[in-house]
Structures are given as C-alpha cells and as structure tokens.
Design an enzyme around this catalytic site. Structure first.
Site, mmCIF file in Angstrom:
data_model
loop_
_atom_site.group_PDB
_atom_site.id
_atom_site.type_symbol
_atom_site.label_atom_id
_atom_site.label_comp_id
_atom_site.label_asym_id
_atom_site.label_seq_id
_atom_site.Cartn_x
_atom_site.Cartn_y
_atom_site.Cartn_z
ATOM 1 N N ASP A 39 30.769 25.537 0.930
ATOM 2 C CA ASP A 39 31.303 26.540 1.859
ATOM 3 C C ASP A 39 30.196 27.578 2.113
ATOM 4 O O ASP A 39 29.704 28.195 1.164
ATOM 5 C CB ASP A 39 32.532 27.200 1.203
ATOM 6 N N GLU A 89 3.760 34.329 -10.791
ATOM 7 C CA GLU A 89 4.124 33.257 -11.721
ATOM 8 C C GLU A 89 3.965 31.921 -11.017
ATOM 9 O O GLU A 89 4.504 30.907 -11.444
ATOM 10 C CB GLU A 89 5.536 33.462 -12.276
ATOM 11 N N CYS A 121 9.179 37.784 -13.219
ATOM 12 C CA CYS A 121 9.378 38.755 -12.132
ATOM 13 C C CYS A 121 9.036 40.175 -12.552
ATOM 14 O O CYS A 121 9.144 41.106 -11.753
ATOM 15 C CB CYS A 121 10.818 38.687 -11.628
ATOM 16 N N HIS A 243 15.593 44.470 -9.328
ATOM 17 C CA HIS A 243 14.971 43.169 -9.036
ATOM 18 C C HIS A 243 16.045 42.339 -8.342
ATOM 19 O O HIS A 243 17.170 42.232 -8.827
ATOM 20 C CB HIS A 243 14.512 42.498 -10.335
ATOM 21 N N ASN A 286 14.176 34.982 -2.763
ATOM 22 C CA ASN A 286 13.529 35.467 -3.982
ATOM 23 C C ASN A 286 12.014 35.350 -3.841
ATOM 24 O O ASN A 286 11.496 34.273 -3.528
ATOM 25 C CB ASN A 286 14.006 34.630 -5.184
HETATM 26 N N1 CAA Z 1 33.090 32.448 -0.898
HETATM 27 C C1 CAA Z 1 32.612 33.544 -1.573
HETATM 28 N N2 CAA Z 1 32.074 33.470 -2.824
HETATM 29 C C2 CAA Z 1 31.981 32.257 -3.392
HETATM 30 C C3 CAA Z 1 32.462 31.089 -2.752
HETATM 31 C C4 CAA Z 1 33.034 31.233 -1.453
HETATM 32 N N3 CAA Z 1 33.487 30.173 -0.771
HETATM 33 N N4 CAA Z 1 32.237 30.057 -3.583
HETATM 34 C C5 CAA Z 1 31.636 30.534 -4.715
HETATM 35 N N5 CAA Z 1 31.490 31.876 -4.594
HETATM 36 C C6 CAA Z 1 30.868 32.771 -5.560
HETATM 37 C C7 CAA Z 1 31.266 32.535 -6.991
HETATM 38 O O1 CAA Z 1 32.523 33.101 -7.287
HETATM 39 C C8 CAA Z 1 30.125 33.215 -7.731
HETATM 40 O O2 CAA Z 1 30.331 34.608 -7.708
HETATM 41 P P1 CAA Z 1 30.065 35.491 -9.015
HETATM 42 O O3 CAA Z 1 28.634 35.220 -9.434
HETATM 43 O O4 CAA Z 1 30.293 36.879 -8.558
HETATM 44 O O5 CAA Z 1 31.009 35.021 -10.051
HETATM 45 C C9 CAA Z 1 28.907 32.936 -6.823
HETATM 46 O O6 CAA Z 1 29.452 32.550 -5.556
HETATM 47 C C10 CAA Z 1 27.972 31.847 -7.354
HETATM 48 O O7 CAA Z 1 28.703 30.661 -7.509
HETATM 49 P P2 CAA Z 1 28.718 29.854 -8.913
HETATM 50 O O8 CAA Z 1 29.284 30.715 -9.970
HETATM 51 O O9 CAA Z 1 29.379 28.555 -8.628
HETATM 52 O O10 CAA Z 1 27.202 29.690 -9.324
HETATM 53 P P3 CAA Z 1 26.188 28.491 -9.124
HETATM 54 O O11 CAA Z 1 26.495 27.449 -10.125
HETATM 55 O O12 CAA Z 1 26.110 28.081 -7.699
HETATM 56 O O13 CAA Z 1 24.792 29.172 -9.520
HETATM 57 C C11 CAA Z 1 23.114 30.800 -9.844
HETATM 58 C C12 CAA Z 1 24.409 30.461 -9.106
HETATM 59 C C13 CAA Z 1 23.358 30.782 -11.360
HETATM 60 C C14 CAA Z 1 22.671 32.193 -9.468
HETATM 61 C C15 CAA Z 1 22.025 29.742 -9.439
HETATM 62 O O14 CAA Z 1 21.743 29.895 -8.087
HETATM 63 C C16 CAA Z 1 20.749 29.857 -10.220
HETATM 64 O O15 CAA Z 1 20.618 29.291 -11.304
HETATM 65 N N6 CAA Z 1 19.721 30.585 -9.670
HETATM 66 C C17 CAA Z 1 18.431 30.732 -10.288
HETATM 67 C C18 CAA Z 1 18.443 31.661 -11.509
HETATM 68 C C19 CAA Z 1 18.487 33.119 -11.118
HETATM 69 O O16 CAA Z 1 18.096 33.536 -10.050
HETATM 70 N N7 CAA Z 1 18.986 33.980 -12.060
HETATM 71 C C20 CAA Z 1 19.040 35.408 -11.832
HETATM 72 C C21 CAA Z 1 18.743 36.186 -13.083
HETATM 73 S S1 CAA Z 1 17.118 35.735 -13.699
HETATM 74 C C22 CAA Z 1 16.064 36.581 -12.671
HETATM 75 O O17 CAA Z 1 16.450 37.469 -11.987
HETATM 76 C C23 CAA Z 1 14.628 36.204 -12.666
HETATM 77 C C24 CAA Z 1 14.357 35.410 -11.464
HETATM 78 O O18 CAA Z 1 13.985 35.911 -10.427
HETATM 79 C C25 CAA Z 1 14.567 33.978 -11.563
#
Ligand code: CAA
Length: 399
Positions: A39, A89, A121, A243, A286
C-alpha cells in the site's frame, strides 16, 4: 605561540556555509510500492518518504562530495582551509582518504590535513566537532567537512524504501555566519549490532526494528542527561533536529517528548519546525551521515519564522552506535548564506526513473577484476561539475 585553552573556549566556531548535492535521478516511492505489492501509504505515511535519489556509477561519493562543496567555496576559502574531512560509510578505498581526491578536485592548497571519518551516520558530526575544535585553536583558518553517502539495502528488502544518495558540504570557521556551535555537548557510545556493512557486501545489513529501538533509546539517554545538566531547556529551544534515515524515524524520536514530557506549547513548536526540517529529506531519502545536515538546511530554507539568536538542538545518531546531542545559535548572516531556489531547482529538475530503470541503475557495478572501465555521464546539470569517468590502472578517474 603557546596554545591557550581559555582563549580557544572563547572563540565562536560553527557553520559558516552549507550546500548540498543530490544526483539527478529519483524513484517515486508510489511506483516502488506498486511493484512491491505494498500500500503506497505505508511508504508515504508509515515510513514518511515520497521519493529517493538514485546515484548512477559516475556519481560516487567523491564526485557527489565535490559537487556539494564546489559552488560554495571562494578563492579565499580555498587558501584558508587547513582541515579537510570527508565523512562517509560508502568509502571507495581502504587506504586513501576521499578527502585527498577532494583536495585535488576542489583545487585546495597542500597546506592542510586531509582525512576520512567513518562511524555510520554519526561520522559527519564527529567531523564537525573536530573542525570546531580546530578553528577554535586556529581562528584564522577554516575547515571543510563533507558528508557524502549512498544508502543501499538491496532490491525488494525492507530497507529498500529507505535508500537515497547525496552529499552535504559545510565550511566550519570562527565567527561563523550561520550557526555558532556550543563547545559542550552530550554524547554516548554503545557497541550494538543494529546496522553494518561487511567489506564483502555492497549493501547494508540491518536489524531494522532493533535499530529503531536503539535510535530512540539513545535519544532518551542524551536528552535526559542534557536536561539534568541544564543544557536542554525546551522553553528556549526553537528547533530540534534529528538524524533522518526516513522521516518517521525522526518523528519517533521527537514523540518521546510528547504526552506531557515537555510543555505542550514547546512540543507544538518543535513539531512544527520538525515538519520544515524534513521537506528535503522526504524527497532525497537517506543520505546516512549527511541526513541531519540536510535537515538543518531544509529547516533554514523552509522556515520563515526562525530568527537570529534562536537556539537549535541537533540529535545525531550513527548505528553501531554513537549518539550526540549538541546545540547551536543562529547567527546574523544566516539568511544571506542560503539559496532555497537553487536547492528546490536541484530537486525538481531530477529525472524520474521507471522501476526497470531504477533496478538497472541500482544493480550496475564498477568492475572488480582489475580491468579498465569507461563510464558515460549521467548528470549533465550545472550542479554536477564533477564526475567519475571510469577506472584505469586500478584507480578511479575523475573529471
Ligand atoms: N498506511 C500507513 N502506515 C502504514 C501502512 C499503511 N498502509 N502500512 C504500514 N504502515 C506503517 C506501520 O504501522 C509502521 O509504522 P510504525 O513504525 O509507526 O509502527 C511503518 O509503516 C513501517 O512498517 P513496518 O513496521 O511493517 O516496518 P518494515 O518491516 O517495513 O520496516 C524499517 C521498516 C525497519 C524502517 C525498514 O525500512 C528498515 O530496516 N530500514 C533500514 C534501517 C533503518 O533505517 N533504521 C533506522 C534506525 S538506524 C539509523 O538511523 C541509521 C541509519 O541511517 C541506517
């Protein structure tokens, strides 16, 4: 001359100039959502991103860094820079610092220290703090800190929607025109396995949910310490930057101050300013260590209500993990240093990639077998004055 610690503490140091570059191709995240069977609101609202920049092979971190710095440096700056730091990085060499390519491409003098810094980062923040200390002890000289990264998680991975590419260049000087940075800050290091990229991999590994937990928990830690030490009074804080690996992440950090933790009026003001800080990042994605500085630029160029003397907090987080909360004050010359129109044009004039084009661009790799390679030029815009032309004798060639 003897170094005088007290005199150094009295020298105002901080960001005098700032500019960013992002490559001229992007993927619309609604297109990504459709093909991945997701979605679109998950990406647009749940993750909080709308587009992501995609780097072709000729816009590596060296070319992007040079493109970010080139337009903002005067002839005088080039003479006065005594410290040159590239934070990344996505390094291109295990030995030679990316900063040395910069010294050549940006036509800087040889009378400088050129190094590369890595801590995910957080790297650029370490660079800025070192640079501030450098100009406090050498007030007649300047430091150039460039954050340049390409965020890569892989096709059809949970992290795919949080990719991006770009560079932010900052000139650090005494008596800066934009942001004077306070010498005292709160920092914290914890060895964690939330996100990493082994040498053999071109994409990062992440324990996504865990990384979000660590990000938030380290924010709470440094914020709590800053409050106890009287450094983080929400009443006098006009903005709090985060960040931004994706905008929802910063929002989660900010939300820890909601529900009465700080006065509602302060929380509302910080939330409004947060919205201004994510305008650029939502369209770029990012850029790892440059992300918080893209947020700073976004805030300054998209918020009309900020004024000289306003105090801003910056929460820098790098996986692995290091976090730092520091503060700065807006300086009288800050508005004259900005170029919102140029940055809006840079974002609006990018070319939209189809999904097959994005996947092909993402999958393209430089040769790794020691052979030579000639690259085409992907970005003909005025902003892309530097680019990688190919590989010869195991060395990257730039123009
Ligand atoms: N409408 C609105 N919201 C929706 C939706 C919809 N139809 N479907 C899902 N969502 C929401 C979920 O509820 C969730 O919200 P919350 O986080 O508020 O609970 C959000 O969308 C994400 O959905 P998921 O929980 O299903 O998450 P995902 O499995 O898709 O993974 C992630 C999300 C963990 C961020 C993934 O993208 C990821 O691993 N990213 C890389 C790691 C990262 O960036 N981490 C950040 C901290 S580390 C850091 O900051 C250093 C760096 O730069 C890497």
């Amino acid at each position: 001359m003897m170094y005088d610690n007290n005199a150094a503490a009295n020298v105002k140091a901080g960001i005098d100039k700032i500019n960013f570059y992002t490559p001229n191709h992007y993927l619309n995240l609604v297109d990504l959502a459709k093909v991945r069977g997701v979605d679109p609101n998950k990406y647009l609202i749940g993750i909080g991103q709308s587009k992501m920049s995609v780097a072709a092979l000729d816009q590596d971190i060296v070319a992007m860094a040079a493109n970010a710095a080139e337009p903002m440096l005067s002839a005088e700056d080039r003479q006065q820079i005594g410290l040159l730091i590239v934070a990344t990085e996505s390094g291109i060499d295990q030995s030679k610092a990316a900063a040395l390519f910069m010294q050549d491409l940006l036509k800087l003098t040889g009378n400088l220290r050129a190094i590369e810094i890595k801590e995910a980062c957080y790297g650029a923040t370490a660079g800025i703090q070192l640079a501030c200390d450098y100009v406090r002890s050498h007030p007649g000289r300047k430091a150039l800190v460039i954050a340049s990264d390409i965020a890569r998680y892989g096709l059809d991975t949970p992290g795919e929607v949080t990719q991006g590419a770009g560079a932010v260049a900052m000139l650090i000087t005494s008596n800066p025109a934009i942001l004077a940075i306070e010498p005292e800050s709160i920092y914290e290091s914890r060895s964690t396995g939330d996100f990493w990229r082994p040498n053999y991999s071109t994409v990062a590994f992440a324990r996504g949910k865990f990384s979000e937990e660590i990000y938030v928990s380290m924010f709470e830690e440094v914020w709590g310490k800053a409050q106890r030490q009287g450094m983080a009074n929400p009443e006098t804080l006009q903005a709090l930057l985060f960040h931004i690996p994706f905008s929802k992440m910063g929002r989660k950090g900010l939300r820890t101050l909601g529900n009465g933790k700080i006065a509602e009026a302060d929380y509302t003001r910080l939330t409004e300013r947060f919205e201004r800080s994510i305008v650029y990042g939502k369209e770029v994605g990012n850029i790892y260590t440059g992300s918080i500085y893209l947020a700073l630029l976004s805030l300054l160029e998209n918020d009309e209500s900020l004024k000289v003397g306003d105090r801003i907090g910056l929460y820098s987080y790098g996986s692995g993990s290091v976090a730092e909360l520091y503060f700065g004050t807006l300086q009288p010359g800050y508005r004259q240093r900005l170029d919102a129109q140029a940055h809006r044009d840079l974002l609006d004039h990018r070319e939209r990639l189809s999904m097959p084009e994005y996947e092909a661009m993402f999958s393209a790799q430089l040769v790794t077998d020691g052979s030579e390679q000639d690259l085409g030029r992907s970005d003909h815009s005025e902003a892309a004055t530097h680019y990688l032309t190919g590989i010869k004798d195991h060395e990257r060639q730039y123009r």
